[in-house]
Design an enzyme around this catalytic site. Sequence first.
Site, short mmCIF file in Angstrom:
data_model
loop_
_atom_site.label_atom_id
_atom_site.label_comp_id
_atom_site.label_asym_id
_atom_site.label_seq_id
_atom_site.Cartn_x
_atom_site.Cartn_y
_atom_site.Cartn_z
N TYR A 98 19.57 -10.93 7.38
CA TYR A 98 19.60 -10.55 6.60
C TYR A 98 20.41 -11.13 4.90
O TYR A 98 20.77 -10.84 4.06
CB TYR A 98 20.35 -9.80 6.97
CG TYR A 98 20.33 -8.38 7.42
CD1 TYR A 98 19.69 -7.07 7.24
CD2 TYR A 98 20.06 -8.51 8.79
CE1 TYR A 98 19.47 -5.99 7.35
CE2 TYR A 98 19.70 -7.18 10.12
CZ TYR A 98 19.32 -6.26 9.31
OH TYR A 98 18.32 -5.01 9.21
N GLU A 140 21.56 -1.99 14.98
CA GLU A 140 20.13 -3.44 15.89
C GLU A 140 20.48 -3.65 17.29
O GLU A 140 20.21 -4.09 18.67
CB GLU A 140 19.53 -3.98 14.92
CG GLU A 140 18.70 -3.35 13.81
CD GLU A 140 18.31 -4.26 12.28
OE1 GLU A 140 18.54 -5.68 12.52
OE2 GLU A 140 18.21 -3.29 11.90
N GLN A 207 3.01 -0.76 14.37
CA GLN A 207 3.66 0.26 15.72
C GLN A 207 3.04 1.42 15.99
O GLN A 207 1.95 1.88 15.19
CB GLN A 207 4.98 0.85 15.06
CG GLN A 207 5.71 -0.02 15.19
CD GLN A 207 5.89 -1.41 13.52
OE1 GLN A 207 5.30 -1.18 13.01
NE2 GLN A 207 6.43 -2.67 13.70
N TYR A 208 2.74 2.02 17.60
CA TYR A 208 2.11 2.57 18.33
C TYR A 208 2.49 3.90 18.98
O TYR A 208 3.49 3.19 19.95
CB TYR A 208 0.43 1.84 18.30
CG TYR A 208 0.13 1.21 18.07
CD1 TYR A 208 -1.54 2.20 16.90
CD2 TYR A 208 -0.73 0.27 17.26
CE1 TYR A 208 -1.89 1.35 15.82
CE2 TYR A 208 -1.17 -0.79 17.14
CZ TYR A 208 -2.14 -0.17 15.88
OH TYR A 208 -2.50 -0.59 14.86
N GLY A 276 -1.28 11.52 14.04
CA GLY A 276 0.27 12.13 14.35
C GLY A 276 0.53 12.81 15.44
O GLY A 276 1.33 13.07 15.73
N THR A 278 0.31 11.95 18.24
CA THR A 278 0.31 10.83 20.04
C THR A 278 1.49 11.57 19.92
O THR A 278 1.81 11.30 21.16
CB THR A 278 -0.10 9.53 19.26
OG1 THR A 278 0.50 8.93 17.81
CG2 THR A 278 -1.60 8.98 19.42
N VAL A 388 7.40 8.72 10.47
CA VAL A 388 6.03 8.34 9.80
C VAL A 388 5.06 6.98 9.75
O VAL A 388 5.91 5.96 10.53
CB VAL A 388 7.07 8.09 8.83
CG1 VAL A 388 5.68 7.16 7.25
CG2 VAL A 388 7.42 9.36 7.29
#
Length: 398
Positions: A98, A140, A207-208, A276, A278, A388
Amino acid sequence: MLSDRSTATIRATLPAVGAAIGDIADLFYEKLFAAHPELLRDLFNRGNQASGDQRRALAGSIAAFATALVEHPDTRPDVMLERIAHKHASLGVTPDQYEVVHTHLFAAIADVLGDAVTPEVAEAWDEVYWLMANALIAVETRLYARRGVTAGDVWHTWEVAARIEETEDVATFVLRPADDTPAPAFRAGQYVSVQVELPDGARQIRQYSIVGAPSSRLRSIAVKRVRGQGTPDGEVSRHLHEHTRVGDLLRVSVPYGDLVLDDLEAPLLLASAGIGCTPVVAMLDHLAQEDHKGPVTVVHGDRSPADHALRADHVRLAERLPDAEAHFWYEAPEDGHPENRTGLVDLDGITVRPGTHAYLCGPLPFMRAVRARLLEAGVRPADIHYEVFGPDLWLASS
C-alpha cells in the site's frame, strides 16, 4: 471518519478529481510498472491491464469511496471493501504494498492535476487514501488470520487428480493437495487463485470458483477458455486448457470470496449466466447435502445447452431440493425448449418471494438487469449479493 476540514476539501474537489480519475489511474499504473515491473509480471492481471478493466475498476473504487465518505460520513462502504479485500487476500497482497501504491498514485495525481493540488488538497486526498488503505489492511489481516496464514503466504501446491471436458470451452480440473495434507475449508461460492508460469517466465494469477460442496477433500475448478485475439486476455485459461493434464502440479491459494449464503432461513434466488454458474452449482451442492427444505429459485442463461457448463449438475442438484424450481434460458435452444425461456434471462413471470436473498454471478449487464428487476419486485438492496469474475466494474459503470 473523514475530518471536517478534509470533508470540505474533498467535497469541493471531488468533481475535478472524478473527471480526471481515469487519466490518474492510467498514469498511476504506468509509473507503478515502470518502477516495479515484477508487479505486472507476477501479480497484476496483464489481460485486465491491456483491456483497461483494472484501471476502470481502480478509478471507480476510489471515486466511490471518496463519495461515500462525503455523503455518508457516519458509515463506511464495507461491502465494497470486503470484496476488494477478499481478492487482495487471494493474491497475497501485503501491507507494505500500500505504501508503494501511495507513492505512485499521488505522483500521478500531482502530474494530472498540476497546480490544483495545493498542500490542503494533497492532505485531504492523502487522508482519503489511508482511510481506504488501512481499512483494507485491517480486513485482509483478519482474513489471513482466519486461514492461519501470514500476509502473502497463501500458496500451496496441488496436484491435478482428474480433468473433465465440460464443453468445448470449459474444462473442470479436480485437485488434491500434493503433500496429502487436509484441504483448507471453504464456503460454497468462494474461489481460489491459481498461479501458472507462462512461456515468457511470468507467473500470472487468476481466480476460479470452487465447484462442489465443502465436504470433499478434493477441490474442483471449472475453467472457461477465454479466446483473446492478440492480447494477454485468456493467457492463463489458454495455458491451463492446452498444457495442464492429470498429474501436473498447480500453485493454488487458500479460498476466499464474499459471495456466500448468509441466511438459509430466507427464500433464495440463485441467478447466473455463462460460467457464472460455478459458484451457484457449489451453493446448490451445499444446500442438497444439508437437506435444505426452504424455497430456492434457480435462474441461468447461456448461449445454448451445449455451452451450459455443469448443466447436468445444475439440473440434478436443483431437483434434489424439495422446494426448488429451475429456469434456464438459451439464445439457441434445443427443439422443444419453452419459447418463453428463449433468448436472454427475463424474470417476468418468475415469482420473487417476500424476503428473498439473491445471489448473482455472470456478465455485468446480466447482473445489473437482474438486480433492477429484483429491486422492482421489492427485494432489499442489502439482500442482493454478486460476484464479478475479474475487476469489479460495477461501480466504474454506474
